[in-house]
Scaffold this motif. Structure first.
Motif, PDB file in Angstrom:
ATOM      1  N   HIS A  90      -7.952   0.888   4.598  1.00 53.14           N
ATOM      2  CA  HIS A  90      -7.629   1.804   5.696  1.00 53.14           C
ATOM      3  C   HIS A  90      -6.683   1.143   6.698  1.00 53.14           C
ATOM      4  O   HIS A  90      -5.685   1.734   7.124  1.00 53.14           O
ATOM      5  CB  HIS A  90      -8.933   2.235   6.363  1.00 53.14           C
ATOM      6  CG  HIS A  90      -8.794   3.399   7.283  1.00 53.14           C
ATOM      7  ND1 HIS A  90      -9.875   4.085   7.749  1.00 53.14           N
ATOM      8  CD2 HIS A  90      -7.730   3.997   7.864  1.00 53.14           C
ATOM      9  CE1 HIS A  90      -9.479   5.055   8.550  1.00 53.14           C
ATOM     10  NE2 HIS A  90      -8.176   5.014   8.634  1.00 53.14           N
ATOM     11  N   LYS A  91      -6.984  -0.087   7.109  1.00 49.38           N
ATOM     12  CA  LYS A  91      -6.169  -0.810   8.085  1.00 49.38           C
ATOM     13  C   LYS A  91      -4.746  -0.995   7.572  1.00 49.38           C
ATOM     14  O   LYS A  91      -3.771  -0.734   8.301  1.00 49.38           O
ATOM     15  CB  LYS A  91      -6.821  -2.155   8.397  1.00 49.38           C
ATOM     16  CG  LYS A  91      -6.019  -3.083   9.263  1.00 49.38           C
ATOM     17  CD  LYS A  91      -6.771  -4.363   9.549  1.00 49.38           C
ATOM     18  CE  LYS A  91      -7.075  -5.112   8.286  1.00 49.38           C
ATOM     19  NZ  LYS A  91      -7.869  -6.312   8.452  1.00 49.38           N
ATOM     20  N   VAL A  92      -4.605  -1.418   6.332  1.00 51.76           N
ATOM     21  CA  VAL A  92      -3.290  -1.666   5.739  1.00 51.76           C
ATOM     22  C   VAL A  92      -2.484  -0.366   5.681  1.00 51.76           C
ATOM     23  O   VAL A  92      -1.313  -0.331   6.063  1.00 51.76           O
ATOM     24  CB  VAL A  92      -3.438  -2.284   4.330  1.00 51.76           C
ATOM     25  CG1 VAL A  92      -2.088  -2.437   3.651  1.00 51.76           C
ATOM     26  CG2 VAL A  92      -4.155  -3.610   4.409  1.00 51.76           C
ATOM     27  N   ASP A  93      -3.125   0.703   5.225  1.00 51.11           N
ATOM     28  CA  ASP A  93      -2.435   1.995   5.139  1.00 51.11           C
ATOM     29  C   ASP A  93      -1.994   2.478   6.515  1.00 51.11           C
ATOM     30  O   ASP A  93      -0.886   2.990   6.688  1.00 51.11           O
ATOM     31  CB  ASP A  93      -3.339   3.046   4.489  1.00 51.11           C
ATOM     32  CG  ASP A  93      -3.631   2.748   3.027  1.00 51.11           C
ATOM     33  OD1 ASP A  93      -2.889   1.949   2.416  1.00 51.11           O
ATOM     34  OD2 ASP A  93      -4.606   3.310   2.503  1.00 51.11           O
ATOM     35  N   ALA A  94      -2.860   2.315   7.499  1.00 52.75           N
ATOM     36  CA  ALA A  94      -2.538   2.766   8.856  1.00 52.75           C
ATOM     37  C   ALA A  94      -1.347   2.008   9.421  1.00 52.75           C
ATOM     38  O   ALA A  94      -0.452   2.599  10.035  1.00 52.75           O
ATOM     39  CB  ALA A  94      -3.760   2.612   9.763  1.00 52.75           C
TER      40      ALA A  94
END
Length: 158
Positions: free
Chosen positions: A63-67
């Motif tokens: 999630h963090k990487v995608d965001a």
């Protein structure tokens, strides 16, 4: 562009804010997550005062990487330095809020050098750091946040 602290009496100097950034071990990283909901997660970090950057590590997916790929604007909040001044039941707490742009450190040699500096903040000795980097250094990604604005304050929790 960035708001100033509303209650000026609570504002701490930039020097005190930087001291907190150097001494604290964790902060909360906030990104623009899925469906425009905020996504905030605790992270270990390294503050590089000279270059005005924050570094943290993470995996290659999630999630963090995608965001971060979708929007590089982030916010980091660090808090600590709790002190009792008058009433033991209502301590004072300092916090720093950072706004900046987050990017993956793409050069592997730079990322490994940053990882070592980062790990030295948390591990008791350099040998342990070197061993850990040999074991998992190639799977870790390093991110840098270019600080655009920071502010700090101290409030009493009552």
């Amino acid at each position: 562009m960035f708001r100033s602290i509303r209650k000026k009496k609570n504002e701490i100097s930039i020097e005190k804010a930087k001291r907190l950034l150097h001494n604290a071990r964790r902060g909360v990283l906030a990104v623009n997550g899925d469906n425009h909901y905020p996504y905030a997660i605790p992270v270990n970090y390294l503050y590089d005062e000279e270059n005005q950057k924050i570094y943290f590590h993470g995996s290659r997916a999630g999630h963090k990487v995608d965001a971060i790929k979708n929007c590089d604007k982030v916010c980091v909040t660090v808090f600590g330095n709790e002190t009792v001044k008058k009433e033991s039941w209502a301590p004072f707490l300092q916090s720093v809020v950072i706004f900046g742009r987050c990017h993956l450190v793409k050069d592997q040699a730079t990322a490994i050098a940053l990882l070592k500096r980062f790990a030295m903040k948390f591990y008791p000795d350099e040998n342990m750091v070197d061993e850990e980097i040999v074991l998992s250094g190639k799977t870790v990604q390093m991110y840098e946040i270019e600080i655009e604005h920071l502010s700090g304050k101290e409030v009493q929790e009552r």
